[in-house]
Design an enzyme around this catalytic site. Structure first.
Site, PDB file in Angstrom:
ATOM      1  CG  ASP A 167     -34.441 -41.881 -17.115  1.00 28.19           C
ATOM      2  OD1 ASP A 167     -34.033 -41.262 -15.925  1.00 28.19           O
ATOM      3  OD2 ASP A 167     -33.419 -41.838 -17.904  1.00 28.19           O
ATOM      4  CB  CYS A 179     -28.851 -40.284 -23.286  1.00 31.88           C
ATOM      5  SG  CYS A 179     -28.059 -39.761 -22.109  1.00 31.88           S
ATOM      6  CE1 TYR A 199     -26.278 -47.386 -13.530  1.00 29.02           C
ATOM      7  CE2 TYR A 199     -25.075 -46.288 -12.502  1.00 29.02           C
ATOM      8  CZ  TYR A 199     -25.276 -46.163 -13.784  1.00 29.02           C
ATOM      9  OH  TYR A 199     -24.241 -46.140 -14.824  1.00 29.02           O
ATOM     10  CG  ASN A 236     -22.910 -32.018 -32.232  1.00 26.00           C
ATOM     11  OD1 ASN A 236     -23.393 -32.295 -31.815  1.00 26.00           O
ATOM     12  ND2 ASN A 236     -21.761 -30.794 -32.292  1.00 26.00           N
ATOM     13  CG  HIS A 290     -23.056 -30.941 -28.102  1.00 23.01           C
ATOM     14  ND1 HIS A 290     -22.092 -30.011 -29.071  1.00 23.01           N
ATOM     15  CD2 HIS A 290     -22.361 -29.577 -26.919  1.00 23.01           C
ATOM     16  CE1 HIS A 290     -20.977 -29.219 -29.446  1.00 23.01           C
ATOM     17  NE2 HIS A 290     -20.919 -28.914 -27.766  1.00 23.01           N
ATOM     18  CD  GLU A 304     -29.759 -39.068 -16.103  1.00 17.84           C
ATOM     19  OE1 GLU A 304     -28.671 -39.700 -16.763  1.00 17.84           O
ATOM     20  OE2 GLU A 304     -30.062 -38.157 -16.762  1.00 17.84           O
TER      21      GLU A 304
END
Length: 245
Positions: free
Chosen positions: A38, A63, A105, A116, A160, A198
């Protein structure tokens, strides 16, 4: 600020310095888990150019990982819990809510709500997302400074920017980039609100291979850190903190 220059490995110290300077690093979790790298940077330091860089060169989901204590104080739930609660109104959700064993995982996801900031327009352009990210870092900082904050007065959902709620035990409980990035923030003495995104492979549709991510880091002068290194450094940091008390 406890950077631990005298005790951490050279690579970890380089990562700490980069994060303290508001720079991007590359963070790999571990082989056999997600095995993903990342882009990682402090939320307080993010600019619209950083958002553009992440969406173009990383390509994954942008994120913001948040400290567990701050998330609790701000009232941020896990998304899976929200869906379970909503199932009382819509039974169709019971078929899609995350269950034990769903994730190959890990035991659970760290996703919280998508937000937002209220000063954004649509929330999706680079400048809007950068503002939301900065304000998430700011509200975490204010929370730790003892201020009374009201999350809903500054943010709205749906939005978002995905928020991630770190496990209380961080890397001792879960080895995701959420926990690894927050552990690095604590070691570096910066606000524990970290942006992760990522790196994806444009050719095969998969996560970018670790060696390819390392090569990208070398080409762009970015520190590359592996999860095992972070765990070792975090344990050292915990020991140093216990000695202070």
């Amino acid at each position: 600020m406890d950077s631990g220059a005298q005790k951490y490995s050279e690579n970890i110290q380089r990562a700490i310095t980069a994060l303290q300077n508001g720079e991007m690093i590359l963070l790999f979790d571990m082989d056999g888990r997600e095995a993903e790298t990342d882009f990682t940077i402090a939320a307080n330091a993010v600019t619209p150019a950083d958002v553009r860089w992440m969406r173009k060169d990383a390509g994954g989901l942008i994120c913001v990982a948040l400290d567990s204590e701050a998330s609790e104080e701000l009232g941020l739930p896990f998304m899976a819990d929200i869906v379970r609660e909503a199932n009382q109104c819509s039974t169709a959700l019971s078929k899609i809510v995350e269950k034990g064993g769903d994730l190959k995982y890990d035991s659970r996801s760290s996703f919280s709500i998508w937000v937002n900031h209220r000063d954004t327009r649509t929330g999706i352009p680079d400048n809007d997302r950068a503002l939301t990210i900065n304000k998430l870092g700011e509200i975490v900082d204010r929370t730790f400074n003892g201020e009374e904050v009201h999350f809903g007065s500054e943010f709205r959902t749906p939005g978002h920017v995905a928020t991630l709620r770190a496990a209380k035990g961080l890397v001792h409980e879960r080895m995701g980039q959420t926990e690894l990035s927050i552990a690095l923030a604590k070691i570096a003495g910066i606000t524990p609100a970290m942006v992760v995104c990522e790196m994806l492979d444009d050719q095969n549709g998969r996560a970018l291979a670790k060696n390819d991510a390392k090569q990208y880091g070398e080409a762009h002068n970015l520190v590359f850190v592996e999860g095992e290194e972070v765990v070792e450094a975090y344990d050292m940091w915990l020991t140093s903190q216990s000695r202070k008390t």
